[in-house]
Design a protein around this motif. Structure first.
Motif, mmCIF file in Angstrom:
data_model
loop_
_atom_site.group_PDB
_atom_site.id
_atom_site.type_symbol
_atom_site.label_atom_id
_atom_site.label_comp_id
_atom_site.label_asym_id
_atom_site.label_seq_id
_atom_site.Cartn_x
_atom_site.Cartn_y
_atom_site.Cartn_z
ATOM 1 N N GLU A 33 1.001 -1.189 -0.043
ATOM 2 C CA GLU A 33 -0.094 -0.174 0.126
ATOM 3 C C GLU A 33 1.006 1.342 -0.038
ATOM 4 O O GLU A 33 2.043 1.254 0.476
ATOM 5 N N GLU A 34 0.514 2.451 -0.323
ATOM 6 C CA GLU A 34 0.983 3.705 -0.664
ATOM 7 C C GLU A 34 1.551 4.047 0.839
ATOM 8 O O GLU A 34 0.859 4.143 1.962
ATOM 9 N N VAL A 35 2.646 4.620 0.913
ATOM 10 C CA VAL A 35 3.132 5.294 2.079
ATOM 11 C C VAL A 35 3.690 6.678 1.811
ATOM 12 O O VAL A 35 3.941 7.021 0.705
ATOM 13 N N GLU A 36 3.472 7.313 2.924
ATOM 14 C CA GLU A 36 3.826 9.072 2.763
ATOM 15 C C GLU A 36 4.961 9.237 3.865
ATOM 16 O O GLU A 36 4.730 9.035 5.008
ATOM 17 N N ASN A 37 5.886 10.118 3.561
ATOM 18 C CA ASN A 37 6.673 10.718 4.229
ATOM 19 C C ASN A 37 5.887 11.636 5.490
ATOM 20 O O ASN A 37 4.829 12.023 5.142
ATOM 21 N N MET A 38 6.525 11.785 6.598
ATOM 22 C CA MET A 38 5.908 12.539 7.462
ATOM 23 C C MET A 38 6.962 13.170 8.541
ATOM 24 O O MET A 38 8.033 13.005 8.336
ATOM 25 N N GLU A 39 6.032 14.097 9.381
ATOM 26 C CA GLU A 39 6.980 14.869 10.467
ATOM 27 C C GLU A 39 6.524 14.634 11.657
ATOM 28 O O GLU A 39 5.391 14.532 11.644
ATOM 29 N N ILE A 40 7.549 14.445 12.785
ATOM 30 C CA ILE A 40 6.946 14.066 14.003
ATOM 31 C C ILE A 40 7.837 15.045 15.080
ATOM 32 O O ILE A 40 8.943 15.221 14.499
ATOM 33 N N THR A 41 7.295 15.435 16.132
ATOM 34 C CA THR A 41 8.375 16.038 17.121
ATOM 35 C C THR A 41 9.428 15.153 17.603
ATOM 36 O O THR A 41 9.368 14.022 17.369
ATOM 37 N N CYS A 42 10.356 15.611 18.207
ATOM 38 C CA CYS A 42 11.414 14.896 18.822
ATOM 39 C C CYS A 42 10.814 13.944 19.975
ATOM 40 O O CYS A 42 11.311 12.953 20.015
ATOM 41 N N GLU A 43 9.946 14.380 20.774
ATOM 42 C CA GLU A 43 9.214 13.764 21.774
ATOM 43 C C GLU A 43 8.506 12.493 21.152
ATOM 44 O O GLU A 43 8.391 11.384 21.507
ATOM 45 N N GLU A 44 7.906 12.716 19.968
ATOM 46 C CA GLU A 44 7.090 11.704 19.376
ATOM 47 C C GLU A 44 7.919 10.545 18.748
ATOM 48 O O GLU A 44 7.814 9.498 18.969
ATOM 49 N N ALA A 45 9.331 10.989 18.585
ATOM 50 C CA ALA A 45 10.139 10.112 17.979
ATOM 51 C C ALA A 45 10.711 9.247 18.933
ATOM 52 O O ALA A 45 11.155 8.135 18.632
ATOM 53 N N ASN A 46 10.901 9.602 20.254
ATOM 54 C CA ASN A 46 11.362 8.790 21.166
ATOM 55 C C ASN A 46 10.180 7.399 21.326
ATOM 56 O O ASN A 46 10.731 6.503 21.918
ATOM 57 N N SER A 47 9.183 7.537 21.143
ATOM 58 C CA SER A 47 8.202 6.262 21.197
ATOM 59 C C SER A 47 7.600 6.071 19.925
ATOM 60 O O SER A 47 6.949 5.157 19.884
ATOM 61 N N PHE A 48 8.226 6.336 18.696
ATOM 62 C CA PHE A 48 8.160 5.915 17.386
ATOM 63 C C PHE A 48 8.020 4.529 17.142
ATOM 64 O O PHE A 48 8.977 3.953 17.601
ATOM 65 N N GLU A 49 7.165 3.900 16.621
ATOM 66 C CA GLU A 49 7.254 2.404 16.244
ATOM 67 C C GLU A 49 6.984 2.186 14.722
ATOM 68 O O GLU A 49 6.069 2.913 14.139
ATOM 69 N N ALA A 50 7.680 1.745 13.914
ATOM 70 C CA ALA A 50 7.665 1.362 12.214
ATOM 71 C C ALA A 50 6.273 0.817 11.828
ATOM 72 O O ALA A 50 5.634 1.490 11.029
ATOM 73 N N GLY A 51 5.515 -0.010 12.582
ATOM 74 C CA GLY A 51 4.320 -0.446 12.223
ATOM 75 C C GLY A 51 4.225 -1.477 10.873
ATOM 76 O O GLY A 51 5.506 -1.586 10.497
ATOM 77 N N SER A 52 3.231 -2.017 10.747
ATOM 78 C CA SER A 52 2.972 -2.926 9.699
ATOM 79 C C SER A 52 2.484 -2.237 8.483
ATOM 80 O O SER A 52 1.907 -1.440 8.365
ATOM 81 N N LEU A 53 3.101 -2.887 7.425
ATOM 82 C CA LEU A 53 2.616 -2.554 6.154
ATOM 83 C C LEU A 53 1.775 -3.487 5.190
ATOM 84 O O LEU A 53 2.459 -4.628 5.136
ATOM 85 N N SER A 54 0.542 -3.320 4.696
ATOM 86 C CA SER A 54 -0.068 -4.436 3.994
ATOM 87 C C SER A 54 0.350 -4.398 2.375
ATOM 88 O O SER A 54 0.856 -3.576 2.306
ATOM 89 N N TYR A 55 0.312 -5.754 2.027
ATOM 90 C CA TYR A 55 0.730 -5.936 0.534
ATOM 91 C C TYR A 55 -0.527 -6.664 -0.152
ATOM 92 O O TYR A 55 -0.929 -7.584 0.560
#
Length: 164
Positions: A33-55
């Motif tokens: 499925e299509e993915v898009e680049n994104m922006e997050i805060t530094c604090e959000e990055a501390n708990s960022f998880e890559a997640g799953s992507l469907s095909y």
């Protein structure tokens, strides 16, 4: 492959046969499925998880290739910002590999601020022994987004018996 056989026996007990071989081509490869680049805060990055992507390849039955895979995050950021690159890879039973990637821009952490200070009055005698001391600062961040510490003050100015 698939095979079709035909057999016919006439009234004179004569048999004829025919055979067809059908080669089945591979199902189309799956696509993410299509993915898009994104922006997050530094604090959000501390708990960022890559997640799953469907095909999926849109097929049905034996021709269906579908599912999801977990992403692999590669963080490269600090309190000044940076990026997290997320990659997904899937290889089907036909040894066809598909990939997807997105860039997560990590914004810089907020600037630090000093703790509040207030002007004050002291006596001339207290001025003789006055030391500037240290002042703490923080941006309220955590982990790699934290900017905190303290710095010693530098005393300047002058006074005499008349004040100052």
């Amino acid at each position: 492959t698939l095979e079709v056989d035909w057999t016919y026996t006439d009234d004179c007990n004569r048999t004829i046969t025919a055979k067809k071989t059908i080669t089945v081509l591979p199902a189309p490869a799956a696509e993410f499925e299509e993915v898009e680049n994104m922006e997050i805060t530094c604090e959000e990055a501390n708990s960022f998880e890559a997640g799953s992507l469907s095909y999926t390849n849109g097929g049905t039955g034996a021709c269906e290739i579908s599912g999801s895979v977990s992403g692999e995050a590669t963080p490269d950021y600090d309190e000044c910002g940076g990026v997290i690159i997320v990659n997904w890879t899937y290889t089907d039973d036909c040894q066809r590999t598909i990939t997807a990637s997105k860039t997560v821009t990590v914004l810089p952490a907020p600037a630090a601020e000093f703790e509040e200070v207030e002007n004050m009055e002291i006596t001339c005698e207290e001025a003789n022994a006055f030391e500037a001391g240290s002042l703490s600062y923080t941006n309220g961040g955590t982990g790699v987004c934290e900017i905190s510490g303290s710095v010693p003050g530098e005393l300047s100015g002058s006074y005499d018996e008349c004040g100052g």
